[in-house]
Structures are given as C-alpha cells and as structure tokens.
Enzyme design. Structure first.
Site, PDB file in Angstrom:
ATOM      1  N   CYS A   1       0.821  -1.270  -0.138  1.00  0.00           N
ATOM      2  CA  CYS A   1       0.024   0.084  -0.057  1.00  0.00           C
ATOM      3  C   CYS A   1       0.932   1.259   0.072  1.00  0.00           C
ATOM      4  O   CYS A   1       1.882   1.368   0.594  1.00  0.00           O
ATOM      5  CB  CYS A   1      -0.867  -0.073   1.285  1.00  0.00           C
ATOM      6  SG  CYS A   1      -2.686  -0.008   1.257  1.00  0.00           S
ATOM      7  N   HIS A   2       0.391   2.131  -0.913  1.00  0.00           N
ATOM      8  CA  HIS A   2       1.118   3.354  -0.855  1.00  0.00           C
ATOM      9  C   HIS A   2       0.900   4.366   0.488  1.00  0.00           C
ATOM     10  O   HIS A   2      -0.027   4.619   0.673  1.00  0.00           O
ATOM     11  CB  HIS A   2       1.079   4.461  -2.026  1.00  0.00           C
ATOM     12  CG  HIS A   2       1.348   3.713  -3.369  1.00  0.00           C
ATOM     13  ND1 HIS A   2       0.315   2.744  -3.862  1.00  0.00           N
ATOM     14  CD2 HIS A   2       2.225   3.830  -4.163  1.00  0.00           C
ATOM     15  CE1 HIS A   2       0.996   2.418  -4.984  1.00  0.00           C
ATOM     16  NE2 HIS A   2       2.216   2.793  -5.107  1.00  0.00           N
TER      17      HIS A   2
ATOM     18  N   MET B   1      -7.996   0.848   0.445  1.00  0.00           N
ATOM     19  CA  MET B   1      -7.486   0.066   1.526  1.00  0.00           C
ATOM     20  C   MET B   1      -7.861   0.505   2.916  1.00  0.00           C
ATOM     21  O   MET B   1      -7.829   0.083   3.918  1.00  0.00           O
ATOM     22  CB  MET B   1      -6.185  -0.196   1.379  1.00  0.00           C
ATOM     23  CG  MET B   1      -5.828  -1.255  -0.015  1.00  0.00           C
ATOM     24  SD  MET B   1      -6.936  -2.704  -0.142  1.00  0.00           S
ATOM     25  CE  MET B   1      -6.679  -3.737   1.363  1.00  0.00           C
ATOM     26  N   GLU B   2      -7.575   2.178   2.850  1.00  0.00           N
ATOM     27  CA  GLU B   2      -7.579   2.703   4.209  1.00  0.00           C
ATOM     28  C   GLU B   2      -9.156   2.607   4.828  1.00  0.00           C
ATOM     29  O   GLU B   2      -9.393   2.335   5.905  1.00  0.00           O
ATOM     30  CB  GLU B   2      -7.524   4.450   3.869  1.00  0.00           C
ATOM     31  CG  GLU B   2      -5.996   4.719   3.991  1.00  0.00           C
ATOM     32  CD  GLU B   2      -5.218   4.278   2.417  1.00  0.00           C
ATOM     33  OE1 GLU B   2      -5.874   3.792   1.580  1.00  0.00           O
ATOM     34  OE2 GLU B   2      -4.005   4.627   2.567  1.00  0.00           O
TER      35      GLU B   2
ATOM     36  N   ASP C   1     -13.665  -7.376  20.519  1.00  0.00           N
ATOM     37  CA  ASP C   1     -12.720  -7.336  21.451  1.00  0.00           C
ATOM     38  C   ASP C   1     -13.518  -6.681  22.806  1.00  0.00           C
ATOM     39  O   ASP C   1     -13.394  -7.060  23.837  1.00  0.00           O
ATOM     40  CB  ASP C   1     -11.474  -6.450  21.427  1.00  0.00           C
ATOM     41  CG  ASP C   1     -10.520  -6.228  22.537  1.00  0.00           C
ATOM     42  OD1 ASP C   1     -10.059  -7.320  23.141  1.00  0.00           O
ATOM     43  OD2 ASP C   1     -10.312  -4.767  23.133  1.00  0.00           O
TER      44      ASP C   1
END
Lengths: 160, 160, 160, 160, 160, 160
Positions: free
Chosen positions: A81-82, A116-117, A131
């Site tokens: 990923c950039h 992707m972010e 969690d």
C-alpha cells in the site's frame, strides 16, 4: 480490464513491489467501505441499553476511534500500500440486531485511491467491537467486509 | 456467564479501560482464527496459475507475512488489548474457489489470551489479499472472520 | 468564532471524525510550542555540570532527538489529527533554574496546520527529561505546555 | 539518594543507555499520573452540554481512548524507557472549570516501574483534548503533568 | 547442526512462520553486534572537531539514540522475530579513521535470544550516521554488520 | 561542496534538527541502494534448493516484503529524516554464492530525496535474511550497504 494490459506491468520474477504511481493524475479520491459484526443473543442481552456499554467501556465509541487511528496506519499494515496524506475520515454505525454495521469513508487528494484505508478502518472497528464484547461470548462473526463506493480514480466503483 | 458477575467490574462512569489481569494465572494460551476472501470469477481467471500471482506479486505469501507482522501489532491497533510477548505464530491458507480461506494460530504464555492477535492476523491477511487483487476487481468480499478455537484461559472455546 | 458557524460542521450523532480539509488552501504553515520542566533542587545538584548529564546519559540531547521523532508520530498518537508530510523541525532548550524550557517549531506546506506536531514534540521532550532524571526524584512537574505562535492558516496566533 | 551511588552506574563517556534492570526483583508495580488542561471561557461556552461535544466529536471519550493507546506506545516514544507488558490501565477525568483534570493509572508485574507509561498516557489525553478544542481557541494550556503515586519499586512515592 | 534435525520443523508447504519457542527455557540472554561506517576523506574534513558535528547536528549522539529506539522496534521490522521485553541496552562507538565502529549490546531474560535486536540497533546507528553525513558525500559505505557475541541460548557464540 | 556553504545552516548550539526543505523544488526523485549478505558454506548447504527455503520459511520472499514495509517506516526510524509520501518501490535479489545481493529502488515526487528509504529497505532485507538463516549459523556478515544511484535532487549520484 483485459488480462494482457494488466500483466505487462508484472516484473519478470514476479517479486512483490509497490506499483509505480508517479505518472498518475492527482485527483480528489473518496472511498467508503463497510463491515458487519454479528453478535449472538447473549451479547445483545448483556450490553447495557442503547449505548452498548460493555465490561471494557462503550463499544461503539471505542470502535470508531480505533478505526480513525487504523485508517492512518494502513500503509504500515498492508505491505504494498502507498503511504499518503489523508484529508478527512468519517465512521458511522448502524444497529440492526443481530448486526452492528460499520461504515468508513476516507478522502484524499493524490495519485492513488484510499479503498484500503476505508477497508482497514472498517475491519479494525469490527475487531474492536469483537474485543469489547468477547468476555460475553466468542460466537461473534465479522461478516462481509467490502467496498461500497469509490471515486476519483480511473474507474468509479459502486457496490451492486 | 451471568450478567451480574460480568458487570460488577464495570467502573461507575462506564469509561473505557484495559481490564486488570494482574491476578490471573500464567498459562500457555493458544488461539486460532480464520477469515475467508471471496474473489469473483474475473480475479480467478486473471491470477496466474497455482501460485496466485497478481500484478503486485505473489498473493498468498505477501498476505502470510503481513499477517505475522500484524499479529505483533495487535495491542497497538485494538485500543484496550493488552500488550504481551508472543511465543509462536503460524498462518496457512486453503484455496477453495471462489474462496481463499486464511487460518491464523498464535501461542503465548501469559495472563491473558491471544484471540485478538489471531483475529487481527487473519483480518490483515484477508485485507492484503484484497489489496493484491483489487486492480482486477473491487467485487471482493471478506467473509466470516471468526475465532475457531481457543485454549488456556478460564474456558476453552471451539467453534460449532 | 461564532458558535453557529462552528457547529454547522458537527455530524448529527456527534461521532468523532477527522475534519474534512480537502477544500482548504495549500499554504506554508509554521507552529511553535513550548513546555517547561520544573526540576527540584536535588536533581539540579545531582546533574553533572553544564551538560546536564544523568544516570541514563545526556539529558537535553536525548530529549531533543525524542522530540524530533515524536513530531513525526503525531497523527499516530492524536486520534483525529491529519497525517501530513513535514518540511522541517527545530527544537531548542533554555536552562532557567529551576526550569528547563523546551521550544519546538515545525514547518510544512499543506492544507492544515502543525500546532499539534509542535505541542506533541514539546511534550515528548519534557517527558524524556522526566525519564532521564526520575532516578533522582519524582518531584518533577511538567508545566505550561502551550502554543506560542502559529502562521499560515485562516488566522495567525501569537501567545499574549 | 546519594550522588555517589547514583553515578557509579554511568558509563565513562556519558553515552545514553537503557539502564540494566536484569537483577531487579519482579514485583507488582502501579503508577498514577495526572495532567490538567486549562480551557478559556470561550471554549467552555462553545462546548455543548455536559458531554463536552466539540466540532470533532466527544472530547473526553476520544482523549481517554487516545491515552490507553499511548500508554502502550511509551517505550516507542521515550528513548531509554524499557518495553514491558502491561496488566491494566484506567483513565478518568474530572471537570473543574476552567480545568479538565486527567488521571491515568497503569499496572504491571515486572522489574521496572510504569511511571512513564502513566505520565505519557496523561500527556496524550491532554494533547487530545487540546486537539479537539483548538478550533475554538488556541489559548489552551496544559498544566502540571506530574506523578501522583507509585508503588512496587525500591521506594514508593506519593505526591505531597 | 544436522540438516535433518533442522528441517523436521519446517511445515510442509514451506510457509513462513514464527518459530514456536514455548518449550524453551527462560534464561538471561545477551547479544552484541557491530557495524562499521566507512566515511570518505571529504566527510572527515568537514565534520567539526572531535564531536563530529554535521549540518544536521551531532552525529554520534543522534545515532546512539536512534539505535536504542530501533532495538525496541526489532520485532515490528523483522517479520518473524519474536516480540519480547528487554532489560537493558548499551551502544558505544569507536572512531578509527576512516571508520566509525558501532557496538550494540542487548540483554533480556526470556525464551529466545536478542541477536536480531543487537544487529538491528547497530544497523540503524550506521544508517543514522549515513543520514547525518550524506549532505557532504554519498560515497559512504556501511560495512560488516555482524554478531560479535551471544550467550544464554542453546549455544554460545563468539566471533572468530 | 564547500565547508563554508555547508555550515552556514548549522544552528549555533549544534542541536540536531530536521533540515528545512520548504524552499526546495518539487521534482521526481529516485534512489537505488544495495546490501550484500555473506552466508557461510554450511548455510548454503542447508538451504533447500533454488528457493532458499529455511526453517522459518522462504528466505528471499520474506526479506523482500520486510524491505517494502521498512521503506515506509524510514522517517520513523532515522531521527532527522523527513516523512514523505512514496510513489513506488521495487526490491530484487541476486544470488552469487557466497553472497545474496539485495537491490532496493524507491521513487517519489517531492522536495527531498529518498536515499535513506532505499538504504533502509536494503538493510532490513539483509537483516531479515540473517534472521531466516541464523538457526544454521551466526557467521553471517552483512557487507557493503551503499547507495548505487540517485537522481532528481541538486546533484545526481552514481556509484563508481
């Protein structure tokens, strides 16, 4: 997208590399992703009231903040990923028993997209909900992490 | 697990906190999680051969390494997760078209379990597969991220 | 700043979000912050000479380098801070017994300011001084972490 | 603490080093720190209601989660701090106009104390409050970051 | 070490994994590594005096602190390295024109060694020296990063 | 480069600082570095076949991915390095017994170069190879980490 076009870019040995985006145009880019957490009945019963308060604290607020921080760590986590500056992010949730749906929207101005972010943010929000609730049950499933929409690149995308 | 028992531990204001595990027993703890990536037909067609080679490089190997690194960043990513040393991790994949299934197993000796580490590892492997294949299609869905097994804590867990 | 103007931007549910700066102008932005560490007499007596050498090593140099590194981690630490490239940073200190004053100046060219970077750098320098001296006394107090100056945004700021 | 005893441990060149704690006893260690954020009247007026809602979202909840995450990054931030697992953390806040007081308590079982973790958590909570409110005013001051209490080491400490 | 013994542990598919150390003994472990930076004559001429002051600041002190911080990030950087607490680290340098030699010693008590931590620390110190001096010349070479000594594991090691 | 020119930029006290690049021109910048790992005969004998498979998994692929991730962490690791977005990276290896040579090429468009990113990537690939092989021998030496080529800045560089 034709296979030929695609694979002219592959280097001969097939070694992983961060794709060269230096010649791409700078545009405003937005991406939105979602993820859905399926909580079993015993978790819903135990969570206190509308605010979904767990043993560890408020579930959704913790998840939303975790997601904002994860968005900024995407290039540290996904190998090819950039890294890029970001100009805004927004996370929101919808309760639709037995699901909590998470939506994550990210905006930047640059040479490559932010899907992707957005996906990373949604995933980390889902994991954080897991969690916060896992003391009550481990029968929690994170379902359907996907891209909803993307604009600003070569082709826009919109989930069917 | 009774609701009463659970909520005696909540602090009055419901503020998020990292649960105090100082009085728990040190045991060997293992957790295994899985995640499944649904790739559309056009991605399967374009990936080259058995090794699933994408435009960015080998898909599975990149994902497996990303997962090992993510396991170690779990407490940095999930706000109320305890940081703890780890004694081993193993990731493996199964191709079952249209799915790639990822399995992630983590081991430690400590006072708290490693299920979030296993889930985080599986999630990041899935996101990395997404990233490696997204030039071909954005109709990829990460399905069913879940815990498969867990041992060493108060109660063992095994997925039905 | 009028309350009305301010709060038109708030999303309905009041969920935390990273403010959208995509429409802001790119300008050169500078911010300077300071923090002051109050060291008790016994610490001053024990520190060796002008260089303030502690049990762990040189106090100020370690603090200055910690601050430069912290500046670059600001968006990783402050949940809703925008990640952005930086073009220069400078830290300097003044000894004014019983205080060590730290000054931290950061510069960038971008759509949003660097005051949090400057404040974070000054804070981490102060904490590092604490850490270097705490073997001698815990009666150390970090006082008055504040912004001194800021330019390049909608409104300049200068401490009274 | 005598100066002599202290400085036998310094290496000759005065180079910074992470103090060798390998021979210290493993004990349960607790530390509590606090920090106080002074907000000017215009910020208090603009924050909405009891929940202190800012343009970026809920102020205190965001700060509390940032602090929990910062606690775990202490050894990454303070150069000569020992990395160590943690067994619990708790952050709470008190509104005492014009101040917001933050308290941060950390617990571990190990060979070295957690005072830097507590101080770092309190500092990052204070910085996050600053960041959430700075659209309203930059006349915010973070005052008096200090250790309140510490136990489990060679000497206990309690603020006067 | 016989090849057979070694490779019984490899999993069938040869996928990368973090070796399971759960059954190993807890011992005190020490490792020392070194790295040597070869600086060309023009750099030596330009560095100011004994303290090796460069355009960016003091060369060796910056490198030593960078190394201490890097030691703690080893498991974040090397994919299959075990994360573990550390009990002490020490870096020292020797000037031996045209070389600067860096030595890095790390200590822990645990189930696995710290040679990668020592090597990582030495490497990052060397890279930092490069960065501090590169405005003067790029004919700098980092030579001979190696382990000098290691004790506490199954076999001790000492460089010939 | 004349000493005078160089040192006009030094601040009076010689404190370390991140050089101000705000007035530099934005250009496309490329840097390539290499590092060579010398593996002793016993390691070569034990590594399985062309793919260099070790006890921990495939050596080169793990190293290549570690390097891509390290490139993006350069400014987090080297104290005075500027953080900047990156537009592409490529790592390749050459086997030339007894050496494995690593090459790392990084590209960006910005005000400062990427030679530290390239050098950091090559170093971490070398350290990863060391880690993958160290169960077989500790007589491994990382030799000659250096810059090969650099373009886009004030002066291009090419290794003799």
């Amino acid at each position: 997208m034709s296979k030929e076009k695609d694979f002219t870019h592959i280097n001969d040995k097939g070694e992983p590399h961060m794709v060269d985006v230096s010649d791409k145009t700078i545009t405003q880019r937005i991406a939105t992703a979602s993820s859905s957490v399926h909580l079993p009945a015993e978790v819903w019963t135990a969570l206190r009231g509308e605010e979904l308060m767990s043993k560890k604290g408020p579930v959704l607020q913790t998840a939303v903040i975790a997601a904002h921080m994860a968005i900024k760590k995407t290039a540290d986590t996904i190998p090819l990923c950039h890294p890029l500056p970001l100009e805004g992010s927004k996370i929101w949730t919808e309760i639709d028993r037995p699901y909590i749906h998470i939506f994550c929207r990210v905006k930047t101005t640059g040479k490559t997209g932010v899907e992707m972010e957005a996906l990373h943010g949604a995933s980390v929000a889902a994991l954080t909900i897991y969690d916060m609730c896992k003391a009550l049950s481990h029968d929690i499933i994170i379902e359907s992490t996907r891209l909803i929409q993307k604009s600003g690149g070569k082709n826009d995308f919109k989930m069917d």
